[in-house]
Design a protein around this motif. Structure first.
Motif, PDB file in Angstrom:
ATOM      1  N   VAL A 199       0.813  -1.006   0.093  1.00 26.17           N
ATOM      2  CA  VAL A 199      -0.263  -0.488   0.291  1.00 26.17           C
ATOM      3  C   VAL A 199       0.565   1.521   0.041  1.00 26.17           C
ATOM      4  O   VAL A 199       0.065   2.476  -0.222  1.00 26.17           O
ATOM      5  N   GLY A 200       2.223   1.050   0.281  1.00 21.14           N
ATOM      6  CA  GLY A 200       3.089   2.270   0.015  1.00 21.14           C
ATOM      7  C   GLY A 200       3.063   2.637  -1.142  1.00 21.14           C
ATOM      8  O   GLY A 200       4.021   3.445  -1.425  1.00 21.14           O
ATOM      9  N   GLN A 201       3.326   2.011  -2.240  1.00 23.76           N
ATOM     10  CA  GLN A 201       3.165   2.199  -3.636  1.00 23.76           C
ATOM     11  C   GLN A 201       2.668   1.424  -4.033  1.00 23.76           C
ATOM     12  O   GLN A 201       1.846   0.635  -4.961  1.00 23.76           O
ATOM     13  N   PRO A 202       1.372   2.557  -4.357  1.00 25.34           N
ATOM     14  CA  PRO A 202      -0.464   2.522  -5.019  1.00 25.34           C
ATOM     15  C   PRO A 202       0.013   2.002  -6.116  1.00 25.34           C
ATOM     16  O   PRO A 202      -0.682   1.362  -6.431  1.00 25.34           O
ATOM     17  N   ASP A 203       1.030   2.136  -7.033  1.00 29.44           N
ATOM     18  CA  ASP A 203       1.664   2.125  -8.239  1.00 29.44           C
ATOM     19  C   ASP A 203       1.115   0.433  -8.554  1.00 29.44           C
ATOM     20  O   ASP A 203       0.813   0.322  -9.399  1.00 29.44           O
ATOM     21  N   LEU A 204       2.075  -0.109  -8.043  1.00 29.98           N
ATOM     22  CA  LEU A 204       3.493  -1.702  -7.536  1.00 29.98           C
ATOM     23  C   LEU A 204       1.044  -2.327  -7.337  1.00 29.98           C
ATOM     24  O   LEU A 204       0.617  -3.602  -7.392  1.00 29.98           O
ATOM     25  N   PHE A 205       1.074  -1.941  -6.391  1.00 26.97           N
ATOM     26  CA  PHE A 205      -0.044  -2.222  -5.305  1.00 26.97           C
ATOM     27  C   PHE A 205      -1.474  -2.524  -6.255  1.00 26.97           C
ATOM     28  O   PHE A 205      -2.421  -3.320  -6.282  1.00 26.97           O
ATOM     29  N   LYS A 261     -10.000   1.010  10.179  1.00 32.05           N
ATOM     30  CA  LYS A 261      -8.483   1.077   9.953  1.00 32.05           C
ATOM     31  C   LYS A 261      -8.039   1.078   8.087  1.00 32.05           C
ATOM     32  O   LYS A 261      -7.557   2.279   8.080  1.00 32.05           O
ATOM     33  N   ALA A 262      -7.762  -0.240   8.548  1.00 30.50           N
ATOM     34  CA  ALA A 262      -7.193  -0.919   7.399  1.00 30.50           C
ATOM     35  C   ALA A 262      -7.659  -0.610   6.496  1.00 30.50           C
ATOM     36  O   ALA A 262      -7.441  -0.815   5.263  1.00 30.50           O
ATOM     37  N   SER A 263      -9.108  -1.089   6.350  1.00 29.31           N
ATOM     38  CA  SER A 263     -10.272  -0.648   5.083  1.00 29.31           C
ATOM     39  C   SER A 263     -10.076   0.984   4.507  1.00 29.31           C
ATOM     40  O   SER A 263      -9.932   1.185   3.644  1.00 29.31           O
ATOM     41  N   GLU A 264      -9.819   1.699   5.382  1.00 28.80           N
ATOM     42  CA  GLU A 264      -9.524   3.419   5.531  1.00 28.80           C
ATOM     43  C   GLU A 264      -8.355   3.128   4.336  1.00 28.80           C
ATOM     44  O   GLU A 264      -8.306   4.070   3.375  1.00 28.80           O
ATOM     45  N   ILE A 265      -7.089   2.398   4.979  1.00 25.34           N
ATOM     46  CA  ILE A 265      -5.599   2.640   4.386  1.00 25.34           C
ATOM     47  C   ILE A 265      -5.316   2.075   2.676  1.00 25.34           C
ATOM     48  O   ILE A 265      -5.532   2.594   1.854  1.00 25.34           O
ATOM     49  N   PHE A 266      -6.776   0.978   2.782  1.00 21.09           N
ATOM     50  CA  PHE A 266      -6.636   0.510   1.749  1.00 21.09           C
ATOM     51  C   PHE A 266      -7.298   1.144   0.671  1.00 21.09           C
ATOM     52  O   PHE A 266      -7.094   1.383  -0.391  1.00 21.09           O
ATOM     53  N   GLU A 267      -8.286   2.048   1.087  1.00 19.01           N
ATOM     54  CA  GLU A 267      -9.265   2.964  -0.179  1.00 19.01           C
ATOM     55  C   GLU A 267      -8.038   4.107  -0.298  1.00 19.01           C
ATOM     56  O   GLU A 267      -8.059   4.737  -1.390  1.00 19.01           O
ATOM     57  N   LYS A 268      -7.472   4.327   0.076  1.00 19.46           N
ATOM     58  CA  LYS A 268      -6.079   5.748  -0.182  1.00 19.46           C
ATOM     59  C   LYS A 268      -5.295   4.545  -1.062  1.00 19.46           C
ATOM     60  O   LYS A 268      -5.581   5.522  -2.158  1.00 19.46           O
ATOM     61  N   ALA A 269      -5.278   3.925  -1.250  1.00 18.26           N
ATOM     62  CA  ALA A 269      -3.578   3.130  -1.780  1.00 18.26           C
ATOM     63  C   ALA A 269      -4.436   3.198  -3.060  1.00 18.26           C
ATOM     64  O   ALA A 269      -4.309   3.320  -4.093  1.00 18.26           O
ATOM     65  N   ARG A 270      -5.664   2.448  -2.744  1.00 16.34           N
ATOM     66  CA  ARG A 270      -6.885   2.495  -4.429  1.00 16.34           C
ATOM     67  C   ARG A 270      -7.016   3.257  -4.952  1.00 16.34           C
ATOM     68  O   ARG A 270      -7.052   3.008  -6.080  1.00 16.34           O
ATOM     69  N   ALA A 271      -7.572   4.643  -4.497  1.00 15.76           N
ATOM     70  CA  ALA A 271      -6.766   6.077  -4.732  1.00 15.76           C
ATOM     71  C   ALA A 271      -5.812   6.517  -5.767  1.00 15.76           C
ATOM     72  O   ALA A 271      -6.195   8.014  -6.009  1.00 15.76           O
ATOM     73  N   PHE A 272      -4.459   6.088  -5.234  1.00 21.54           N
ATOM     74  CA  PHE A 272      -3.499   6.235  -5.644  1.00 21.54           C
ATOM     75  C   PHE A 272      -2.799   7.526  -4.495  1.00 21.54           C
ATOM     76  O   PHE A 272      -2.199   8.427  -5.137  1.00 21.54           O
ATOM     77  N   ILE A 273      -3.601   7.713  -3.434  1.00 23.05           N
ATOM     78  CA  ILE A 273      -2.722   8.680  -2.533  1.00 23.05           C
ATOM     79  C   ILE A 273      -1.441   7.714  -1.444  1.00 23.05           C
ATOM     80  O   ILE A 273      -2.197   6.887  -0.777  1.00 23.05           O
ATOM     81  N   PRO A 274      -0.887   8.375  -0.647  1.00 18.36           N
ATOM     82  CA  PRO A 274       0.647   7.834  -0.027  1.00 18.36           C
ATOM     83  C   PRO A 274      -0.234   8.011   0.788  1.00 18.36           C
ATOM     84  O   PRO A 274      -0.621   8.378   0.969  1.00 18.36           O
ATOM     85  N   VAL A 275       0.833   6.629   1.270  1.00 16.39           N
ATOM     86  CA  VAL A 275       0.271   6.248   2.099  1.00 16.39           C
ATOM     87  C   VAL A 275       1.066   5.830   3.509  1.00 16.39           C
ATOM     88  O   VAL A 275       2.771   5.861   2.798  1.00 16.39           O
ATOM     89  N   SER A 276       1.544   6.971   4.771  1.00 14.59           N
ATOM     90  CA  SER A 276       2.923   6.730   5.302  1.00 14.59           C
ATOM     91  C   SER A 276       3.334   5.352   6.255  1.00 14.59           C
ATOM     92  O   SER A 276       2.027   4.761   5.938  1.00 14.59           O
ATOM     93  N   GLU A 277       3.924   5.742   6.530  1.00 17.16           N
ATOM     94  CA  GLU A 277       4.724   4.766   6.881  1.00 17.16           C
ATOM     95  C   GLU A 277       4.251   3.151   7.949  1.00 17.16           C
ATOM     96  O   GLU A 277       4.079   2.992   7.980  1.00 17.16           O
TER      97      GLU A 277
END
Length: 477
Positions: A199-205, A261-277
């Protein structure tokens, strides 16, 4: 010469005596270890090569193609990259390796090289620049026959089963083809969902999610459908005989993370939004518990490969990609995170069988004692301290692991050796391990530290070579 000094090979009388003379070691090896079949429960063999019963065109293809152990040695010897991963011909690359071999004295590559030449091709000659042409021609002539195609090799080394390493998004078509073939060796997939943590690399994810959606025939529209797709693939792997999962991690991820919280992080990555460490670690924590529950439900064994510091050379990584010989031993604190992860699963009754692999020998005793905290009497050796791997799958590393396990746990239930290799030339690693094991135990017998009861000690050796793994992993053999 003792069991590890390859007493049945004249070649090794000229190479090195790697331990003390021990008649007990020789007896343990030849009477109890030598003829046991192989259960290669963790490797990276390409299922396509097995399915197609690959015929190797030359010694480069079967021996040097993808072998980053040899690549590292060649670079250290001053060999130009052209002759390693570059555009040189297969023969030129082999000749460059042959010229490197004399410089590998005391590196395990020296013994592996000559043991492999002996076991596959019957070649006793030392490999160097002078012998390279003869060995190239002799080996290539044998590779043209049936006995050294992929299936012939598996039969030659009595390989009962192979567990490859497979992404959940893999459609497993090669495994289905193998299962429908007449191959005597069983070949099973292993579920390795490392890319689920990207999820920290949205393009790859997101690219991987597309592959996962296709293989699971699932519209991954939200977090729940993502979990459903992973479970569907888990079920599909199980149907093809998979009974092991695997994770390659620096450290475990033990921080409890609510599903919201996990769902929220997933949706960020799905929308190509950077995810913090911090969010990435929380997401990985949720997923590791999710995968642990799936494994426990089906009675699988989870493998944790810890402590590898990968892709250290950023320029070479950009040029050549991963798994090309630029990885090393890592040094992160392990026990707090590992203990917390195991405890979270144990607390909810969802702790599967596990094999814990440690790449940093400074942590061997910590790993061995951590495994003992979560044995529960349900399965002998439920939590295994796994064999020395990668940089530690050599004589000294094996001895360190065996000693730590013996002193802090029960060697009698150890599931033994694996190849962890991409090469069909790696099966003599099991012989190398078995000789090391017999050498240690034989020395103990000679010193009076173990009884000279060969059915007792030899019976344990036999089980470590094959029987313990066959029982522990529950593969449909």
């Amino acid at each position: 010469m003792d069991a590890l000094a390859f007493d049945d090979l004249k070649l090794f009388a000229r190479v090195a005596a790697l331990g003390s003379l021990s008649a007990a070691a020789r007896r343990l090896y030849h009477e109890y270890a030598r003829n046991e079949p192989i259960l290669d429960y963790h490797c990276h063999l390409p299922p396509k090569d097995v399915a197609e019963n690959r015929r190797f065109a030359n010694l480069f293809e079967i021996w040097l193609e993808g072998d980053h152990y040899k690549w590292r040695a060649m670079r250290a010897h001053g060999v130009a990259e052209k002759y390693i991963t570059g555009d040189a011909s297969p023969k030129e690359k082999f000749l460059a390796w042959a010229r490197t071999v004399p410089a590998t004295l005391r590196n395990p590559l020296y013994h592996w090289t000559h043991l492999e030449l002996k076991r596959y091709f019957g070649i006793d000659e030392l490999l160097d620049g002078k012998s390279a042409e003869r060995i190239w021609e002799q080996a290539n002539a044998l590779l043209a026959g049936e006995s050294l195609r992929a299936w012939g090799i598996l039969e030659k080394f009595q390989v009962r089963a192979v567990c490859t390493t497979d992404d959940p998004a893999d459609d497993l078509r090669w495994h289905r083809q193998i299962a429908a073939s007449g191959l005597k060796t069983k070949v099973f997939p292993t579920y390795r969902p490392d890319r689920a943590f990207l999820v920290g690399q949205p393009d790859l994810f997101n690219a991987w999610l597309g592959q996962l959606a296709a293989s699971s025939n699932t519209d991954i529209a939200d977090f729940q459908s993502f979990l459903d797709a992973l479970k569907q693939r888990h079920d599909a792997f199980h149907a093809l005989g998979c009974r092991l999962s695997d994770h390659g991690l620096n450290v475990c991820f033990p921080t409890p993370c609510p599903e919201e919280k996990a769902s929220e992080i997933f949706e960020k990555a799905r929308a190509f939004i950077p995810v913090s460490e911090e969010d990435r670690a929380q997401f990985a924590s949720f997923m590791m518990l999710f995968f642990g529950r799936l494994d426990a439900e089906k009675g699988w064994t989870k493998q944790l490969h810890l402590m590898a510091r990968r892709n250290n050379n950023s320029r070479r990584f950009r040029e050549l990609g991963p798994d090309t010989g630029f990885d090393s031993i890592g040094d992160w604190p392990q026990m707090d995170a590992l203990g917390a992860y195991l405890d979270l699963l144990e607390s909810e009754g969802a702790l599967p069988k596990m094999v814990l692999y440690n790449l940093n020998p400074a942590w061997n005793y910590a790993f061995a004692t951590m495994a003992g905290n979560f044995q529960d009497g349900s399965v002998p050796g439920k939590i295994q301290f796994g064999s020395g791997w990668w940089f530690l799958d050599q004589k000294e590393g094996m001895e360190w692991q065996i000693n730590a396990l013996s002193h802090c746990g029960l060697l009698a239930h150890f599931v033994g050796m694996l190849t962890d290799s991409r090469s069909f030339m790696s099966y003599p690693r099991h012989e190398y391990f078995r000789r090391t094991l017999c050498n240690l135990l034989g020395e103990d017998i000679e010193k009076g530290l173990l009884p000279a009861d060969y059915e007792l000690v030899g019976g344990m050796v036999r089980r470590i070579c094959y029987g313990n793994a066959a029982r522990h992993f529950g593969l449909p053999l």
